[in-house]
Scaffold this motif. Structure first.
Motif, mmCIF file in Angstrom:
data_model
loop_
_atom_site.group_PDB
_atom_site.id
_atom_site.type_symbol
_atom_site.label_atom_id
_atom_site.label_comp_id
_atom_site.label_asym_id
_atom_site.label_seq_id
_atom_site.Cartn_x
_atom_site.Cartn_y
_atom_site.Cartn_z
ATOM 1 N N LYS A 1 0.848 -73.760 -5.086
ATOM 2 C CA LYS A 1 2.301 -73.584 -4.809
ATOM 3 C C LYS A 1 3.016 -74.812 -5.409
ATOM 4 N N LYS A 2 2.459 -76.005 -4.995
ATOM 5 C CA LYS A 2 3.175 -77.245 -5.349
ATOM 6 C C LYS A 2 3.321 -77.341 -6.891
ATOM 7 N N SER A 3 2.466 -77.023 -7.519
ATOM 8 C CA SER A 3 2.415 -77.376 -9.308
ATOM 9 C C SER A 3 2.853 -76.173 -9.821
ATOM 10 N N GLY A 4 3.231 -75.122 -9.504
ATOM 11 C CA GLY A 4 3.646 -74.113 -9.819
ATOM 12 C C GLY A 4 2.841 -73.182 -10.614
ATOM 13 N N ALA A 5 1.607 -73.349 -10.125
ATOM 14 C CA ALA A 5 0.373 -72.743 -10.851
ATOM 15 C C ALA A 5 0.223 -71.282 -10.117
ATOM 16 N N GLY A 6 0.825 -70.949 -8.943
ATOM 17 C CA GLY A 6 0.642 -69.832 -8.090
ATOM 18 C C GLY A 6 1.077 -68.657 -9.093
ATOM 19 N N GLU A 7 2.375 -68.692 -9.680
ATOM 20 C CA GLU A 7 2.826 -67.639 -10.547
ATOM 21 C C GLU A 7 1.801 -67.230 -11.526
ATOM 22 N N MET A 8 1.492 -68.273 -12.123
ATOM 23 C CA MET A 8 0.655 -68.214 -13.248
ATOM 24 C C MET A 8 -0.795 -67.503 -13.099
ATOM 25 N N ALA A 9 -1.275 -67.882 -11.940
ATOM 26 C CA ALA A 9 -2.578 -67.359 -11.358
ATOM 27 C C ALA A 9 -2.378 -65.778 -11.018
ATOM 28 N N LEU A 10 -1.171 -65.367 -10.640
ATOM 29 C CA LEU A 10 -0.867 -63.873 -10.387
ATOM 30 C C LEU A 10 -0.882 -63.325 -11.904
ATOM 31 N N ASN B 1 1.165 -56.418 -22.620
ATOM 32 C CA ASN B 1 0.684 -56.567 -23.947
ATOM 33 C C ASN B 1 -0.312 -57.489 -23.670
ATOM 34 N N LEU B 2 -0.700 -58.700 -23.083
ATOM 35 C CA LEU B 2 -1.736 -59.360 -22.996
ATOM 36 C C LEU B 2 -2.847 -58.600 -22.337
ATOM 37 N N SER B 3 -2.677 -57.705 -21.475
ATOM 38 C CA SER B 3 -3.625 -56.921 -20.753
ATOM 39 C C SER B 3 -4.349 -55.940 -22.057
ATOM 40 N N ARG B 4 -3.321 -55.402 -22.683
ATOM 41 C CA ARG B 4 -3.877 -54.378 -23.798
ATOM 42 C C ARG B 4 -4.598 -55.074 -24.840
ATOM 43 N N ARG B 5 -4.119 -56.394 -25.248
ATOM 44 C CA ARG B 5 -4.998 -57.061 -26.193
ATOM 45 C C ARG B 5 -6.253 -57.598 -25.725
ATOM 46 N N LEU B 6 -6.332 -57.847 -24.458
ATOM 47 C CA LEU B 6 -7.675 -58.423 -23.939
ATOM 48 C C LEU B 6 -8.293 -57.331 -23.644
ATOM 49 N N CYS B 7 -8.092 -56.035 -23.534
ATOM 50 C CA CYS B 7 -8.878 -54.945 -23.466
ATOM 51 C C CYS B 7 -9.670 -54.531 -24.792
ATOM 52 N N GLU B 8 -8.700 -54.691 -25.706
ATOM 53 C CA GLU B 8 -9.310 -54.677 -27.170
ATOM 54 C C GLU B 8 -10.294 -55.695 -27.274
ATOM 55 N N ALA C 1 -2.455 -64.230 -14.540
ATOM 56 C CA ALA C 1 -3.581 -64.339 -15.073
ATOM 57 C C ALA C 1 -4.662 -63.269 -14.267
ATOM 58 N N MET C 2 -4.322 -63.037 -13.225
ATOM 59 C CA MET C 2 -5.172 -61.849 -12.354
ATOM 60 C C MET C 2 -4.630 -60.659 -12.798
ATOM 61 N N ALA C 3 -3.393 -60.320 -13.198
ATOM 62 C CA ALA C 3 -2.828 -59.302 -13.443
ATOM 63 C C ALA C 3 -3.437 -58.868 -14.955
ATOM 64 N N THR C 4 -3.509 -59.919 -15.812
ATOM 65 C CA THR C 4 -3.803 -59.516 -17.068
ATOM 66 C C THR C 4 -5.297 -59.200 -17.126
ATOM 67 N N LEU C 5 -6.231 -60.052 -16.466
ATOM 68 C CA LEU C 5 -7.714 -59.621 -16.262
ATOM 69 C C LEU C 5 -7.873 -58.351 -15.386
ATOM 70 N N ILE D 1 5.371 -58.347 -12.603
ATOM 71 C CA ILE D 1 4.076 -59.076 -13.264
ATOM 72 C C ILE D 1 3.442 -58.112 -14.134
ATOM 73 N N GLN D 2 3.189 -56.785 -13.715
ATOM 74 C CA GLN D 2 2.460 -56.144 -14.635
ATOM 75 C C GLN D 2 3.332 -55.689 -16.013
ATOM 76 N N GLY D 3 4.402 -55.780 -15.940
ATOM 77 C CA GLY D 3 5.216 -55.280 -16.885
ATOM 78 C C GLY D 3 5.136 -56.519 -18.089
ATOM 79 N N GLU D 4 5.238 -58.056 -17.353
ATOM 80 C CA GLU D 4 5.370 -59.129 -18.288
ATOM 81 C C GLU D 4 3.984 -59.466 -19.089
ATOM 82 N N THR D 5 2.873 -58.908 -18.302
ATOM 83 C CA THR D 5 1.607 -59.272 -18.818
ATOM 84 C C THR D 5 0.852 -57.811 -19.623
#
Length: 211
Positions: free
Chosen positions: A110-119, A36-43, A121-125, A30-34
């Motif tokens: 979980k049912k909507s598939g938002a769980g993975e997206m939430a993780l 670039n997003l984390s770095r951009r968010l930091c800036e 998003a949490m990792a990015t932030l 998850i950290q690897g996938e996010t």
């Protein structure tokens, strides 16, 4: 032996070594996938979340904690009249925010598939703010109730991320949003200590009880 110690640790925590290893692997993915997003968010946050605490020295003052050596020669040459030779900690250089990331842990995620997206998003932030050294960062789950999974006073590390992966099952039956908001405010006041500014991010699929 190491094997018996690991077995004891499993019995105490209720988590097997294999589960812990899987959680670490999943978090690293998850950290690897996010990344670039984390770095951009930091800036981006660097421009918005300005330093609030004066931790750098600057001058020139007639009294202070440290002498500005650049002013000493002028001080002597002036017959000791130009005496603004001292530095004080008056330049803001340290961020002192207290941030809570609250993630919806309900079954609908979980049912909507938002769980993975939430993780993600949490990792990015979490990683982005960690890179910026914003101050204190806490992570909580909410649904039937709110649980502070990562306390504010501890640094957020890869082990913290793995713990988050293991703690979010997205299986709580309800999303009591009003209780979540009340608990978020209480946790900031109870666990956070004294910070200059407080922020809460709610990560949810929006399927909430109108309570």
């Amino acid at each position: 032996s190491l094997e018996s110690q690991m077995l004891q640790d499993e019995q105490v925590s209720g988590i097997s070594t294999a589960e812990a290893a899987e959680a670490r692997s999943r978090w690293l993915q998850i950290q690897g996938e996010t990344h670039n997003l984390s770095r951009r968010l930091c800036e981006k946050l660097r421009l918005v979340m300005e330093p609030l605490v004066a931790s750098k020295l600057r001058g020139d003052y007639r009294s202070g904690k440290r002498i500005n050596m650049k002013r000493v020669i002028g001080y002597i040459a002036s017959g000791y009249r130009k005496d603004k030779i001292w530095l004080r900690r008056t330049k803001p250089a340290k961020r002192d925010y207290r941030v809570l990331l609250a993630v919806d842990d309900s079954e609908s995620m979980k049912k909507s598939g938002a769980g993975e997206m939430a993780l993600r998003a949490m990792a990015t932030l979490a990683v982005g703010m960690n890179q910026l050294e914003i101050g204190e960062l806490g992570v909580a789950s909410f649904g039937e109730d709110m649980k502070l999974l990562h306390p504010f006073h501890l640094p957020f590390t890869s082990e913290s991320g793995a713990d988050m992966v293991m703690n979010f099952g997205f299986d709580q039956q309800r999303t009591r949003t009003a209780l979540c908001v009340e608990s978020a405010i209480a946790s900031l006041d109870t666990f956070g200590g004294q910070s200059s500014m407080q922020l809460v991010f709610l990560i949810s699929d929006g399927r909430i009880e109108r309570d």
